[in-house]
Scaffold this active site. Sequence first.
Site, short mmCIF file in Angstrom:
data_model
loop_
_atom_site.label_atom_id
_atom_site.label_comp_id
_atom_site.label_asym_id
_atom_site.label_seq_id
_atom_site.Cartn_x
_atom_site.Cartn_y
_atom_site.Cartn_z
N GLY A 164 0.80 -1.22 0.00
CA GLY A 164 0.00 0.00 0.00
C GLY A 164 0.83 1.27 0.00
CG HIS B 49 3.19 0.40 -5.39
ND1 HIS B 49 3.40 1.55 -4.67
CD2 HIS B 49 3.75 -0.60 -4.68
CE1 HIS B 49 4.06 1.25 -3.55
NE2 HIS B 49 4.29 -0.04 -3.53
P1 AMP Z 1 5.97 -2.61 -1.58
O1 AMP Z 1 4.62 -1.99 -1.45
O2 AMP Z 1 7.08 -1.70 -1.20
O3 AMP Z 1 6.03 -3.97 -0.92
O4 AMP Z 1 6.17 -2.88 -3.13
C1 AMP Z 1 5.26 -3.64 -3.88
C2 AMP Z 1 5.82 -3.90 -5.24
O5 AMP Z 1 6.08 -2.67 -5.91
C3 AMP Z 1 7.15 -4.67 -5.21
O6 AMP Z 1 7.16 -5.62 -6.25
C4 AMP Z 1 8.15 -3.58 -5.43
O7 AMP Z 1 9.36 -4.05 -6.01
C5 AMP Z 1 7.41 -2.68 -6.39
N1 AMP Z 1 7.98 -1.34 -6.37
C6 AMP Z 1 8.23 -0.57 -5.28
N2 AMP Z 1 8.83 0.59 -5.64
C7 AMP Z 1 8.98 0.54 -6.99
C8 AMP Z 1 9.53 1.42 -7.96
N3 AMP Z 1 10.06 2.60 -7.63
N4 AMP Z 1 9.50 1.04 -9.26
C9 AMP Z 1 8.98 -0.15 -9.61
N5 AMP Z 1 8.42 -1.03 -8.75
C10 AMP Z 1 8.43 -0.70 -7.45
#
Ligand code: AMP
Length: 271
Positions: free
Chosen positions: A22, A28
């Site tokens: 989230g 995301h």
């Molecule tokens: P998180 O909410 O931080 O657990 O991230 C969820 C998903 O979004 C994971 O697969 C992350 O690698 C991806 N994600 C987070 N930040 C980025 C970003 N800056 N660029 C691309 N994907 C991202």
Amino acid sequence: MKQISASEKSQGNKIGFVPTMGFLHAGHLSLVRESVCQTDCTVSSVFVNSAQFAPHEDFEDYPRDLQKDLDLLEEAGTDYAFIPKAKQMYPDGYKTYIEVHELQERLCGQTRPHFFQGVCTVVLKLFNIVAPDLAFFGQKDAQQSIILKRMVRDLDLDVQIEVLPIIRDKDGLALSSRNFYFNKRQRQAALCLSRSLRLAQKKITAGEIDAAQVLQTIRAEIEAEPQARIDYAEIVDTNDLLPRETIHKGDLIALAVFIGKVRLIDNLIVD
Ligand code: AMP
């Protein structure tokens, strides 16, 4: 969620899945949009997974804004938002955890020893519930996607993992929910991560293949920023995540750096 997934599948629909914690940003949403392109039905989950936080980490303070997340997910084309409750995911007496040995101990595993056990456990549970054909993850969490791919292979899971590029702000800072914690000065300081990676790539493009030399450049750039403290800076083989002495194409340059109390990660695949 299981019933919805079974019903979508019975209609011949391919399910794409984007797990998140989230407080969504354009990183995301790039995963959601890709899922919408590649599949017939996109499920996104929002779940701040307590199992991947150590007691001293920021589970309680992790930024949350569910209504905004739901609006953004809908806008990006998500068909179903799956928002499980902590008690549903980890009911009383929960005892089962997934480990991907060795890989989970490297890089981020050195400072966050239980982190990947928590990640793998929740992702496997989510895969079992959502039963996706494809699951979309960001290169931002490079070690996470390497470990999850290994879990999928080792446990014969019927899901294909897609890893998509890091989305950055115009000035180079990799988007992260944790950037929300920063004041103006800290946000400026945080640019040292992407700046050091750009310098590293430049050095490699100019012909440097000695990992120690490139790491020295990275360290010097980050250490010049008074608010930054390096957790690790490594150049590793993406198969075993072990350090390289000589750099090869496709190696991972991975960083974790504290800016104040906030720990940021960033990385680069050597071109
Ligand atoms: P998180 O909410 O931080 O657990 O991230 C969820 C998903 O979004 C994971 O697969 C992350 O690698 C991806 N994600 C987070 N930040 C980025 C970003 N800056 N660029 C691309 N994907 C991202």
